[in-house]
Motif scaffolding. Structure first.
Motif, short mmCIF file in Angstrom:
data_model
loop_
_atom_site.label_atom_id
_atom_site.label_comp_id
_atom_site.label_asym_id
_atom_site.label_seq_id
_atom_site.Cartn_x
_atom_site.Cartn_y
_atom_site.Cartn_z
N VAL A 55 28.92 14.46 -10.05
CA VAL A 55 28.53 15.82 -8.99
C VAL A 55 26.77 15.50 -8.12
CG1 VAL A 55 28.06 18.43 -9.00
CG2 VAL A 55 30.36 16.74 -9.97
N SER A 98 24.91 22.74 -4.66
CA SER A 98 26.04 23.27 -5.15
C SER A 98 26.12 23.96 -5.22
CB SER A 98 25.69 23.24 -6.74
OG SER A 98 24.61 22.13 -6.93
N TYR A 150 30.72 23.55 -4.35
CA TYR A 150 31.19 24.78 -5.69
C TYR A 150 32.08 25.51 -4.09
CZ TYR A 150 30.52 22.21 -9.68
OH TYR A 150 29.74 21.55 -10.64
N TYR A 202 36.75 24.51 -8.84
CA TYR A 202 36.66 23.73 -10.55
C TYR A 202 35.67 22.70 -10.24
CZ TYR A 202 39.80 27.70 -11.51
OH TYR A 202 40.09 28.62 -11.67
N GLY A 203 34.96 22.12 -9.18
CA GLY A 203 34.14 21.39 -9.37
C GLY A 203 34.41 20.32 -8.52
N LYS A 241 35.57 16.89 -9.52
CA LYS A 241 37.43 16.17 -10.62
C LYS A 241 37.93 17.09 -9.10
CE LYS A 241 36.95 18.45 -14.99
NZ LYS A 241 37.30 19.49 -16.12
N CYS A 273 32.83 12.83 -16.42
CA CYS A 273 32.50 13.81 -16.28
C CYS A 273 34.25 13.96 -17.00
CB CYS A 273 33.48 13.97 -14.43
SG CYS A 273 33.96 15.41 -13.69
#
Lengths: 111, 98, 121
Positions: A65, A83, A87, A92-93, A96, A110
């Motif tokens: 990330v 971020s 986000y 949820y990231g 991911k 991760c």
């Protein structure tokens, strides 16, 4: 082994829903995975997903990330390389969720 | 007879052991063994000397994977997987220097 | 992270023949994500990991060498290659995928002594 059904074709995934065969990925599959993550794909989402695909193409890894944020900042500008923005798109990231939608493996490191 | 070496010559003594034991015939280098047939490496002279006594083959997919497909010592015979099978089938016995 | 430690990864194995090179790279990427002071040392057959032009289609194995070029993005910029290891393999700095610092055995040893954590591959 799990699989998802999109447009009459079956795609193998791991138990968390990441595509097993990167080369099978297409926009339709991306849309489908996004829906399972409760994400409506906008141009902003696509920009990140396409960036991830290009990054993987070049380096053969899904970036962490922190690295993704920094690299997006370099390529698309500081207003996107932070971020809050990422986000906001992928709650949820970005690692991911965006990697999953991009058909890439989960970023190394991760959990 | 066929001798197969799969370890790097600069890390393991398997190539030395093979060369000092085998009396002739075919040697096939595979996996990390392929580094022995790259130009400019420290065992090149030893390998060239062995070529007078043995037919030395290398599995090209392994050499190409390591980014050294263009550095093959001349006179070494490149083989693909079919060639590997051919060598194994045409020799009565085979020793793998693991 | 309260305290930054000096991590050194000592890479001594050729890629593909064993799993060490790939395992090391994965742990490097994980460690770097935690903002540590990471350096990588390549000696003996480990220098082969950085050889340009790796083509792994023929052995049906993932070519992980492009990832060394991403280390810069992870702020891993201390890459050291041992001089004699490179020479013994007929390699020069131009053969390598990334820019590195070339050191002697003695300098490598001194650098190892400075570390908080040394990981061996």
């Amino acid at each position: 082994m799990s699989s998802i059904e999109v447009g009459g074709k079956s795609y193998e995934t791991d138990e968390e829903g990441y595509l097993l065969n990167l080369s099978e990925w297409n926009a339709e599959v991306a849309d489908y995975i996004a829906k399972t993550e409760n994400i409506d794909m906008t141009d902003q989402h696509w920009e990140v997903v396409n960036f991830l695909r290009e990054y993987f193409e070049e380096y053969q890894i899904a970036p962490a990330v922190r690295v993704l944020t920094k690299s997006i900042g370099k390529k698309l500008g500081a207003e996107k390389g932070n971020s809050e923005y990422l986000y906001g798109l992928f709650p949820y990231g970005p690692g991911k969720q965006a990697c999953k939608i991009a058909g890439l493996p989960k970023p190394t490191g991760c959990v | 007879m066929l001798h197969i070496v799969n370890k790097s010559p600069l890390t393991s003594n398997t190539l030395d052991s093979c060369l000092s034991t085998a009396t002739g015939g075919d040697i096939l280098l595979i996996e990390d063994g392929v580094y022995a047939v790259t130009r400019g490496n420290a065992v090149e002279a030893k390998l060239r000397a062995a070529m007078g006594q043995f037919r030395v083959h290398v599995l090209m997919p392994d050499l190409e994977a390591r980014g050294l497909g263009d550095r093959l010592v001349e006179g070494v015979l490149p083989v693909d997987y079919a060639g590997f099978v051919e060598l194994a089938a045409s020799n009565k016995t085979c020793q793998s220097w693991l | 992270m309260s305290e930054v430690k000096k991590f050194m990864f000592v890479n001594r194995k050729a890629p593909y023949g064993t799993i060490y090179a790939l395992e090391s790279l994965e742990v490097v990427l994980i460690t770097a994500a935690f903002d540590q002071d990471v350096s990588l040392m390549f000696l003996d057959d480990g220098v082969y990991q950085l050889k340009k032009g790796q083509q792994t289609k023929g052995i049906e194995t993932k070519n992980f060498s492009p990832a060394y070029r991403a280390l810069e993005d992870y702020d891993v910029e201390k890459l050291y290659v041992e001089k004699e290891s490179m020479q013994a393999r007929g390699l020069t700095e131009e053969d390598l995928l990334v820019s590195v610092t070339v050191l002697s055995r003695a300098e490598m040893g001194a650098l190892m002594d400075e570390q908080d954590v040394v990981l061996s591959y």
